[in-house]
Design a protein around this motif. Structure first.
Motif, PDB file in Angstrom:
ATOM      1  N   ARG A  52     -30.528 -26.871   2.986  1.00 16.24           N
ATOM      2  CA  ARG A  52     -31.142 -26.835   1.653  1.00 16.24           C
ATOM      3  C   ARG A  52     -30.079 -26.659   0.572  1.00 16.24           C
ATOM      4  O   ARG A  52     -30.201 -27.202  -0.529  1.00 16.24           O
ATOM      5  N   MET A  53     -29.038 -25.901   0.875  1.00 15.61           N
ATOM      6  CA  MET A  53     -27.943 -25.725  -0.086  1.00 15.61           C
ATOM      7  C   MET A  53     -27.263 -27.058  -0.367  1.00 15.61           C
ATOM      8  O   MET A  53     -27.018 -27.408  -1.529  1.00 15.61           O
ATOM      9  N   PHE A  54     -26.979 -27.830   0.687  1.00 10.27           N
ATOM     10  CA  PHE A  54     -26.325 -29.129   0.508  1.00 10.27           C
ATOM     11  C   PHE A  54     -27.231 -30.120  -0.219  1.00 10.27           C
ATOM     12  O   PHE A  54     -26.752 -31.082  -0.811  1.00 10.27           O
ATOM     13  N   GLU A  55     -28.547 -29.871  -0.172  1.00 10.16           N
ATOM     14  CA  GLU A  55     -29.503 -30.731  -0.869  1.00 10.16           C
ATOM     15  C   GLU A  55     -29.768 -30.242  -2.297  1.00 10.16           C
ATOM     16  O   GLU A  55     -30.621 -30.790  -2.993  1.00 10.16           O
ATOM     17  N   ASP A  56     -29.029 -29.209  -2.717  1.00 11.27           N
ATOM     18  CA  ASP A  56     -29.186 -28.610  -4.046  1.00 11.27           C
ATOM     19  C   ASP A  56     -30.560 -27.980  -4.245  1.00 11.27           C
ATOM     20  O   ASP A  56     -31.026 -27.829  -5.374  1.00 11.27           O
ATOM     21  N   ALA A  61     -32.967 -22.452  -0.206  1.00 14.60           N
ATOM     22  CA  ALA A  61     -31.716 -22.111   0.481  1.00 14.60           C
ATOM     23  C   ALA A  61     -31.513 -20.608   0.472  1.00 14.60           C
ATOM     24  O   ALA A  61     -31.184 -19.995   1.510  1.00 14.60           O
ATOM     25  N   GLU A  62     -31.722 -19.984  -0.678  1.00 15.95           N
ATOM     26  CA  GLU A  62     -31.561 -18.532  -0.772  1.00 15.95           C
ATOM     27  C   GLU A  62     -32.574 -17.816   0.110  1.00 15.95           C
ATOM     28  O   GLU A  62     -32.240 -16.832   0.786  1.00 15.95           O
ATOM     29  N   ALA A  63     -33.812 -18.312   0.121  1.00 14.48           N
ATOM     30  CA  ALA A  63     -34.853 -17.668   0.929  1.00 14.48           C
ATOM     31  C   ALA A  63     -34.494 -17.696   2.417  1.00 14.48           C
ATOM     32  O   ALA A  63     -34.609 -16.678   3.115  1.00 14.48           O
ATOM     33  N   HIS A  64     -34.056 -18.839   2.914  1.00 14.57           N
ATOM     34  CA  HIS A  64     -33.700 -18.958   4.330  1.00 14.57           C
ATOM     35  C   HIS A  64     -32.480 -18.106   4.674  1.00 14.57           C
ATOM     36  O   HIS A  64     -32.466 -17.393   5.691  1.00 14.57           O
ATOM     37  N   LEU A  65     -31.454 -18.176   3.837  1.00 15.44           N
ATOM     38  CA  LEU A  65     -30.222 -17.437   4.126  1.00 15.44           C
ATOM     39  C   LEU A  65     -30.423 -15.928   3.994  1.00 15.44           C
ATOM     40  O   LEU A  65     -29.861 -15.150   4.775  1.00 15.44           O
ATOM     41  N   PHE A  86     -22.351 -18.450   2.621  1.00 13.10           N
ATOM     42  CA  PHE A  86     -23.209 -19.451   1.975  1.00 13.10           C
ATOM     43  C   PHE A  86     -24.221 -18.801   1.033  1.00 13.10           C
ATOM     44  O   PHE A  86     -24.514 -19.343  -0.035  1.00 13.10           O
ATOM     45  N   LEU A  87     -24.735 -17.653   1.428  1.00 13.23           N
ATOM     46  CA  LEU A  87     -25.742 -16.978   0.605  1.00 13.23           C
ATOM     47  C   LEU A  87     -25.185 -16.546  -0.746  1.00 13.23           C
ATOM     48  O   LEU A  87     -25.846 -16.735  -1.792  1.00 13.23           O
ATOM     49  N   THR A 230     -31.504 -17.939 -13.649  1.00 13.78           N
ATOM     50  CA  THR A 230     -32.055 -17.605 -12.341  1.00 13.78           C
ATOM     51  C   THR A 230     -32.824 -18.762 -11.719  1.00 13.78           C
ATOM     52  O   THR A 230     -32.970 -18.832 -10.500  1.00 13.78           O
ATOM     53  N   HIS A 231     -33.326 -19.678 -12.558  1.00 11.43           N
ATOM     54  CA  HIS A 231     -34.052 -20.858 -12.070  1.00 11.43           C
ATOM     55  C   HIS A 231     -33.489 -22.104 -12.737  1.00 11.43           C
ATOM     56  O   HIS A 231     -34.100 -22.667 -13.651  1.00 11.43           O
ATOM     57  N   PRO A 232     -32.288 -22.515 -12.347  1.00  9.24           N
ATOM     58  CA  PRO A 232     -31.637 -23.674 -12.975  1.00  9.24           C
ATOM     59  C   PRO A 232     -32.431 -24.946 -12.808  1.00  9.24           C
ATOM     60  O   PRO A 232     -33.233 -25.084 -11.874  1.00  9.24           O
ATOM     61  N   PRO A 233     -32.232 -25.929 -13.718  1.00  7.15           N
ATOM     62  CA  PRO A 233     -32.975 -27.198 -13.662  1.00  7.15           C
ATOM     63  C   PRO A 233     -32.812 -27.954 -12.339  1.00  7.15           C
ATOM     64  O   PRO A 233     -33.716 -28.660 -11.920  1.00  7.15           O
ATOM     65  N   ASP A 234     -31.640 -27.808 -11.690  1.00  8.28           N
ATOM     66  CA  ASP A 234     -31.429 -28.534 -10.427  1.00  8.28           C
ATOM     67  C   ASP A 234     -31.888 -27.714  -9.239  1.00  8.28           C
ATOM     68  O   ASP A 234     -31.654 -28.050  -8.086  1.00  8.28           O
ATOM     69  N   ASP A 235     -32.596 -26.590  -9.529  1.00 12.99           N
ATOM     70  CA  ASP A 235     -33.158 -25.771  -8.469  1.00 12.99           C
ATOM     71  C   ASP A 235     -34.429 -26.427  -7.971  1.00 12.99           C
ATOM     72  O   ASP A 235     -34.974 -27.335  -8.570  1.00 12.99           O
ATOM     73  N   ALA A 236     -34.910 -25.937  -6.834  1.00 13.63           N
ATOM     74  CA  ALA A 236     -36.172 -26.462  -6.309  1.00 13.63           C
ATOM     75  C   ALA A 236     -36.927 -25.366  -5.611  1.00 13.63           C
ATOM     76  O   ALA A 236     -36.369 -24.392  -5.204  1.00 13.63           O
TER      77      ALA A 236
END
Length: 236
Positions: A52-56, A61-65, A86-87, A230-236
């Motif tokens: 998920r990190m590599f997919e931006d 990504a944060e939740a899983h890590l 990575f986290l 905390t919630h950047p535009p390229d976040d998901a």
């Protein structure tokens, strides 16, 4: 990691019997913990977090890590460090700064100058810290993500100038240009406008640029919204 997606999708769509069509994350966590060995679940979440990190996709990504780190055996400091490698960059991209004691505990002190530079809006220190550990970050696969953190350095620099100017609603662009030059970024007026336009577009700065007056006009209400960090535009 990309080849793992066809395997991950069926697992994510699986659900315990009797659960609603879209079970909550907590329900799925409990299901996995009941159905699989703890070590296997931690390993799975670690690799999905990296994907998920590599997919931006920084929120998942944060939740899983974070899940993997919290449930990793405390007797495995090397594994916990591997997760943090990575986290912490993911959290830094989302404006969360790690505690210095945590960095020291897991031998990640190389991140400390980078974190401090972002917090202070110090472009020179940020680039120096990134270059000093470029090879390690590239090998780890976090260099491109850490490069994206630069936008937060610009945001914090503009905020610092705003505070030094007495929280003035209008900041002359030459003032910002001098601040950038002082920190080793020799840019022209057009580049300053480009940097500010990008910050405004991403929601990191609320306001507009008066090209005619060569002025950044800031919103009187919350000119530097934390939610955009905390919630950047390229976040998901």
């Amino acid at each position: 990691l990309k080849l793992a997606q066809p395997l991950i999708r069926p697992i994510e769509l699986s659900a315990p019997a009797g659960s609603p069509p879209s079970p909550s994350a907590a329900t799925m966590d409990a299901f996995f913990e009941r159905s699989f060995p703890r070590g296997d679940v931690v390993t799975y979440r670690f690799f999905v977090g990296r994907l998920r990190m590599f997919e931006d996709q920084y929120a998942p990504a944060e939740a899983h890590l974070a899940y993997a780190f919290a449930r990793c055996d405390r007797r495995s400091p090397r594994n916990k460090r591997a997760i943090l490698e990575f986290l912490l960059p993911v959290r830094l991209r989302r404006g969360s700064f790690p505690d210095a004691a945590l960095l020291r505990k897991y031998g990640l002190a190389t991140l400390a100058p980078l974190v401090d530079a972002v917090r202070r809006g110090d472009l020179r220190a940020f680039h120096a810290a990134l270059d000093a550990n470029r090879r390690a970050f590239v090998e780890r696969g976090t260099f491109l993500l850490l490069e994206k953190v630069e936008v937060l350095v610009y945001r914090n620099l503009v905020k610092k100038v705003f505070l030094l100017e007495g929280k003035a609603a209008q900041i002359k662009l030459p003032v910002l240009r001098r601040a950038l030059a002082f920190l080793g970024s020799d840019v022209d007026a057009d580049e300053v406008e480009c940097i500010l336009a990008n910050l405004i577009y991403k929601g990191l700065v609320k306001g507009y640029i008066s090209h005619q007056k060569q002025t950044l006009v800031l919103s009187k209400k919350d000119p530097f919204p934390l939610s955009a960090v905390t919630h950047p535009p390229d976040d998901a």
